[in-house]
Scaffold this motif. Structure first.
Motif, PDB file in Angstrom:
ATOM      1  N   GLU A   1      18.082  47.511  14.328  1.00  0.00           N
ATOM      2  CA  GLU A   1      17.728  48.869  14.151  1.00  0.00           C
ATOM      3  C   GLU A   1      18.609  49.287  12.646  1.00  0.00           C
ATOM      4  O   GLU A   1      19.453  48.745  12.527  1.00  0.00           O
ATOM      5  N   PRO A   2      17.677  50.256  11.835  1.00  0.00           N
ATOM      6  CA  PRO A   2      18.323  50.430  10.505  1.00  0.00           C
ATOM      7  C   PRO A   2      19.674  51.138  10.981  1.00  0.00           C
ATOM      8  O   PRO A   2      19.635  51.994  11.900  1.00  0.00           O
ATOM      9  N   LEU A   3      20.547  51.497   9.980  1.00  0.00           N
ATOM     10  CA  LEU A   3      21.851  51.953  10.453  1.00  0.00           C
ATOM     11  C   LEU A   3      21.629  53.495  10.342  1.00  0.00           C
ATOM     12  O   LEU A   3      22.605  54.135  10.830  1.00  0.00           O
ATOM     13  N   GLY A   4      20.856  53.958   9.333  1.00  0.00           N
ATOM     14  CA  GLY A   4      20.676  55.671   9.118  1.00  0.00           C
ATOM     15  C   GLY A   4      21.886  55.846   8.306  1.00  0.00           C
ATOM     16  O   GLY A   4      23.063  54.968   7.870  1.00  0.00           O
TER      17      GLY A   4
ATOM     18  N   ARG B   1      16.416  62.802  23.609  1.00  0.00           N
ATOM     19  CA  ARG B   1      16.554  63.304  22.275  1.00  0.00           C
ATOM     20  C   ARG B   1      17.875  64.019  22.237  1.00  0.00           C
ATOM     21  O   ARG B   1      18.156  65.100  22.897  1.00  0.00           O
TER      22      ARG B   1
ATOM     23  N   ARG C   1      26.612  57.032  21.154  1.00  0.00           N
ATOM     24  CA  ARG C   1      26.320  56.171  22.120  1.00  0.00           C
ATOM     25  C   ARG C   1      27.118  55.972  23.351  1.00  0.00           C
ATOM     26  O   ARG C   1      26.756  55.975  24.436  1.00  0.00           O
TER      27      ARG C   1
ATOM     28  N   PRO D   1      26.286  55.913  10.619  1.00  0.00           N
ATOM     29  CA  PRO D   1      26.276  55.095  11.606  1.00  0.00           C
ATOM     30  C   PRO D   1      27.397  55.094  12.529  1.00  0.00           C
ATOM     31  O   PRO D   1      27.385  54.877  13.842  1.00  0.00           O
TER      32      PRO D   1
ATOM     33  N   ALA E   1      26.508  57.487  15.139  1.00  0.00           N
ATOM     34  CA  ALA E   1      25.525  56.823  16.022  1.00  0.00           C
ATOM     35  C   ALA E   1      26.363  56.043  17.119  1.00  0.00           C
ATOM     36  O   ALA E   1      26.176  56.200  18.547  1.00  0.00           O
ATOM     37  N   GLN E   2      27.181  55.343  16.715  1.00  0.00           N
ATOM     38  CA  GLN E   2      28.375  54.500  17.508  1.00  0.00           C
ATOM     39  C   GLN E   2      29.073  55.456  18.383  1.00  0.00           C
ATOM     40  O   GLN E   2      29.110  55.097  19.624  1.00  0.00           O
TER      41      GLN E   2
END
Length: 294
Positions: A1-4, A34, A14, A7, A10-11
């Motif tokens: 997946e692209p990091l955006g 979402r 998660r 990141p 996101a980590q």
């Protein structure tokens, strides 16, 4: 997946989402949840750019110094957190220079000695005990018992002047000798309690005299939250990264409001006094470069 663009966010999310979903019977791989965050895309992009630019400059300086000393070059790291103090909403989070090579999060995981950025807690505790910004202490050599027969002798880059300095001057000039004496008057326990109430809530603080100069390691997340409390009139807000969670059809499952303490961490009047004294740091003191650089 692209990091955006964020990141480390996101980590962090998660891990949070796994715990949130497990407690409510959702499957994060199959239910199409979402998660709407508080991150502001434009601020996040600017934060990424700021870290990249500043670290490139500092790396050059570090490389030059290391070459002169004959040491092996070390890669510098940094974290950046932008917070709205009125809501606790996190607007930008940069965990390292490059997530691809450094997943360790320098916002929430790295503990570092905060140094002089810890001093406002000492002065804030003093104002809560009734001392005023005009209260004076003498800028002189200090020797304080640290227990076990050890003596702590904090000093500054320049020799003591021997003159009386107000607390306002002591903080604006970041004087270690003045801050250490003030710590003796206030007491390490009270300073530690105030720092914890204002946001340093996960890292243990050693209630010893040297705590005044930021010797107990803390995270950037904790320090930004605590400074947010100062900016918010003494009211602590837990940093918020998630705005809401929806199902695959856009139906709201849960919204997250700011989490406030029942009582302020610091009385508003004393907080405003602290803000006024801290303003002197960038108007006349050690932080004057902020006015010209930014």
């Amino acid at each position: 997946e692209p990091l955006g663009i964020a990141p480390h966010v996101a980590q962090h999310l998660r891990k949070w989402l796994i715990a949130w979903a497990d407690g409510r019977g959702y499957n994060i791989l199959a239910d199409g949840l979402r998660v709407r965050t508080t991150i502001d895309v434009q601020i996040q992009k600017l934060a990424n750019q700021a870290v990249a630019r500043q670290m490139a400059q500092l790396q050059q300086l570090a490389d030059t110094q290391q070459r002169k000393a004959g040491q092996e070059g070390a890669v510098l790291q940094a974290g950046l957190l932008a917070l709205d103090p009125r809501s606790g909403a996190v607007r930008a989070w940069v965990g390292s220079r490059d997530f691809a090579t450094e997943q360790f999060d320098h916002v929430s995981q790295a503990r570092r000695q905060p140094g002089s950025t810890f001093k406002p807690f000492v002065y804030g505790a003093a104002f809560m005990q009734g001392l005023s910004p005009s209260y004076t202490l003498v800028d002189e050599a200090v020797a304080i018992s640290a227990g076990g027969g050890e003596v702590w002798t904090p000093s500054d880059a320049t020799p003591p002047t021997g003159r009386a300095m107000t607390l306002r001057e002591g903080l604006s000039q970041s004087k270690n000798t003045i801050t250490a004496q003030l710590m003796q008057k206030v007491g390490p326990a009270r300073v530690a309690q105030l720092a914890q109430a204002m946001g340093v809530r996960n890292s243990p603080l050693e209630a010893v005299p040297s705590l005044a100069l930021g010797t107990s390691p803390v995270t950037l997340l904790e320090m930004v939250a605590a400074y947010g409390t100062i900016a918010n009139g003494g009211n602590y807000l837990m940093p918020v990264l998630v705005d809401s969670v929806e199902d695959r059809n856009g139906q709201l499952l849960e919204a997250f409001a700011p989490v406030r303490d029942a009582a302020p961490a610091m009385p508003r009047a004393d907080t405003l006094t602290l803000v006024d004294v801290m303003r002197g740091v960038i108007d006349q003191g050690t932080g004057q470069a902020i006015r010209s650089r930014y």
